[in-house]
Design a protein around this motif. Structure first.
Motif, short mmCIF file in Angstrom:
data_model
loop_
_atom_site.label_atom_id
_atom_site.label_comp_id
_atom_site.label_asym_id
_atom_site.label_seq_id
_atom_site.Cartn_x
_atom_site.Cartn_y
_atom_site.Cartn_z
N LEU A 30 -31.27 -31.56 -9.29
CA LEU A 30 -31.32 -32.46 -10.42
C LEU A 30 -33.07 -32.72 -9.77
O LEU A 30 -33.52 -33.31 -11.62
N ALA A 31 -33.70 -32.62 -9.00
CA ALA A 31 -34.84 -33.21 -9.06
C ALA A 31 -35.73 -32.04 -9.72
O ALA A 31 -36.17 -32.52 -10.60
N THR A 32 -35.48 -30.79 -9.52
CA THR A 32 -35.71 -29.61 -10.29
C THR A 32 -36.12 -29.55 -11.40
O THR A 32 -37.31 -29.46 -11.95
N ALA A 33 -34.82 -30.23 -12.14
CA ALA A 33 -34.58 -30.08 -13.72
C ALA A 33 -35.23 -31.32 -14.24
O ALA A 33 -35.84 -31.43 -15.33
N HIS B 149 -46.03 -35.65 -3.99
CA HIS B 149 -45.73 -35.57 -3.22
C HIS B 149 -44.10 -36.04 -3.20
O HIS B 149 -44.56 -37.40 -3.03
N LEU B 150 -42.49 -35.41 -3.60
CA LEU B 150 -41.77 -37.08 -3.56
C LEU B 150 -40.80 -36.54 -1.91
O LEU B 150 -40.77 -35.28 -1.85
N VAL B 151 -40.30 -37.54 -1.46
CA VAL B 151 -39.25 -36.93 -0.54
C VAL B 151 -38.51 -37.85 -0.92
O VAL B 151 -37.93 -39.36 -1.49
N ARG C 197 -44.28 -32.12 -14.83
CA ARG C 197 -44.75 -32.01 -13.94
C ARG C 197 -44.58 -30.68 -12.29
O ARG C 197 -44.37 -31.27 -11.30
N PRO C 198 -44.74 -29.77 -13.04
CA PRO C 198 -45.25 -28.36 -12.40
C PRO C 198 -45.75 -28.97 -10.96
O PRO C 198 -45.45 -27.75 -9.84
N ASP C 199 -46.91 -29.87 -10.37
CA ASP C 199 -47.57 -29.98 -9.52
C ASP C 199 -46.62 -30.92 -8.53
O ASP C 199 -47.60 -31.29 -7.50
N VAL C 200 -45.86 -31.58 -8.87
CA VAL C 200 -45.16 -32.48 -7.92
C VAL C 200 -44.30 -31.73 -6.95
O VAL C 200 -43.24 -31.45 -7.56
N SER C 201 -44.37 -31.62 -5.89
CA SER C 201 -43.31 -31.00 -4.91
C SER C 201 -42.50 -31.87 -5.06
O SER C 201 -42.84 -33.50 -4.14
N PHE C 202 -41.10 -31.47 -3.92
CA PHE C 202 -40.24 -33.00 -3.23
C PHE C 202 -39.83 -31.99 -2.14
O PHE C 202 -39.70 -31.14 -1.99
N GLU C 203 -38.93 -32.63 -1.41
CA GLU C 203 -38.61 -32.94 -0.12
C GLU C 203 -37.30 -33.15 0.18
O GLU C 203 -37.50 -34.00 -0.56
N MET D 85 -47.67 -39.93 -2.49
CA MET D 85 -46.72 -39.67 -1.95
C MET D 85 -45.66 -41.14 -2.51
O MET D 85 -45.92 -42.05 -1.81
N LEU D 86 -44.54 -40.66 -2.70
CA LEU D 86 -43.33 -41.40 -2.90
C LEU D 86 -42.03 -41.28 -2.37
O LEU D 86 -41.30 -39.48 -2.13
#
Ligand code: ZN
Ligand code: ZN
Length: 269
Positions: free
Chosen positions: A239-242, A220-222, A249-255, A169-170
């Protein structure tokens, strides 16, 4: 990674209590207690936010401070003294806080960038980041799980890249949108300071850095420390989605962290 508590005991996680130019604080949950990372809200607000996300303030064993700016230290003295816990910071931060009345907590632990420490069963590595005051960022590890946390940095140096490699997680700063910063009513010197190598990380810098920072095990990214005036969570989200699509990296989620509301705890283990 488990995103929610489900009754069973988790050993390692992170709760962002709030992040932005007006205050920053997070709880790092460890096997043997919890740490408060930065204390940039009033003690009352910090304790209220902890209670809102079901973190017992008495579980906090120590406070880690990244740098002296008041959005990271505003509640530090009062909350540390009220909870009876020590504050860990670099000598330069101690000197800066000493210049102001009523900013210095009672119990201090001096830490050194590059010298790891162990607290609450967490292996903690402080490292230097480029900012307009001496500043550090941290990685936290329990077993194979690593959390990287870096805000208030003017650019992603090679040191930052190497320290933040391999994180599950970052938490990374996306402070400003360059067009919104240029269009803002801020004085030109302040705009230059924010956008400079000793200022803050803008959206394009952070997105660019993801190519180096994402590891195969990153889940996971925040995005944190957004400027209220010069950024917009919707811009960061698109931007993050793109960027994650571009990096495959469809396996990485973000908030996106908010100034006003805590995020739900992310459990890494
Ligand atoms: Zn800050
Ligand atoms: Zn700062």
């Amino acid at each position: 990674m488990i995103a929610q508590t489900s009754g069973h005991h988790h050993a390692f996680g992170c709760t962002i209590l709030g992040s932005g130019s007006k205050g920053n604080a997070s709880v790092i949950h460890g096997p043997d207690g919890n740490l408060l990372l930065d204390a940039g809200f009033s003690a009352k607000e910090l304790i209220g936010r902890m209670e809102r996300v079901h973190v017992d303030p008495c579980s906090i064993r120590a406070i880690l401070i990244t740098h002296d700016h008041s959005d990271h230290t505003g509640g530090c003295r009062v909350v540390a003294n009220r909870l009876g816990v020590p504050v860990c910071f670099i000598p330069e931060t101690v000197s800066e806080l000493a210049r102001h009345p009523n900013r210095m907590p009672g119990a201090k632990i001096i830490i050194t960038p590059g010298s790891p420490l162990e607290l609450c069963g967490i292996h903690i590595e402080p490292f230097t980041v480029s900012h307009d005051t001496p500043a550090i960022a941290f990685t936290f590890s329990v077993g194979d799980c690593k959390l990287g946390f870096a805000t208030d940095l003017g650019f992603v140096s090679n040191l930052v890249k190497s320290k933040l490699s391999g994180c599950s997680m970052l938490v990374l700063e996306t402070n400003y949108d360059p067009a919104k910063l240029r269009a803002s009513a801020r004085p030109i010197t302040l705009k230059r300071r924010i956008a400079g190598r000793q200022g803050h990380l803008g959206n394009p810098d952070a997105m660019e850095a993801l190519a180096d920072l994402l590891s195969p095990n990153t889940r996971h990214l925040v995005f944190a420390h957004l400027s209220q005036e010069c950024n917009d969570p919707e811009i960061v989200a698109s931007l993050a989605t793109a960027r994650l699509a571009e990096l495959d990296r469809p396996d990485v989620s973000f908030e996106i962290a908010s100034q006003f509301e805590p995020l739900e705890t992310v459990w890494l283990e």
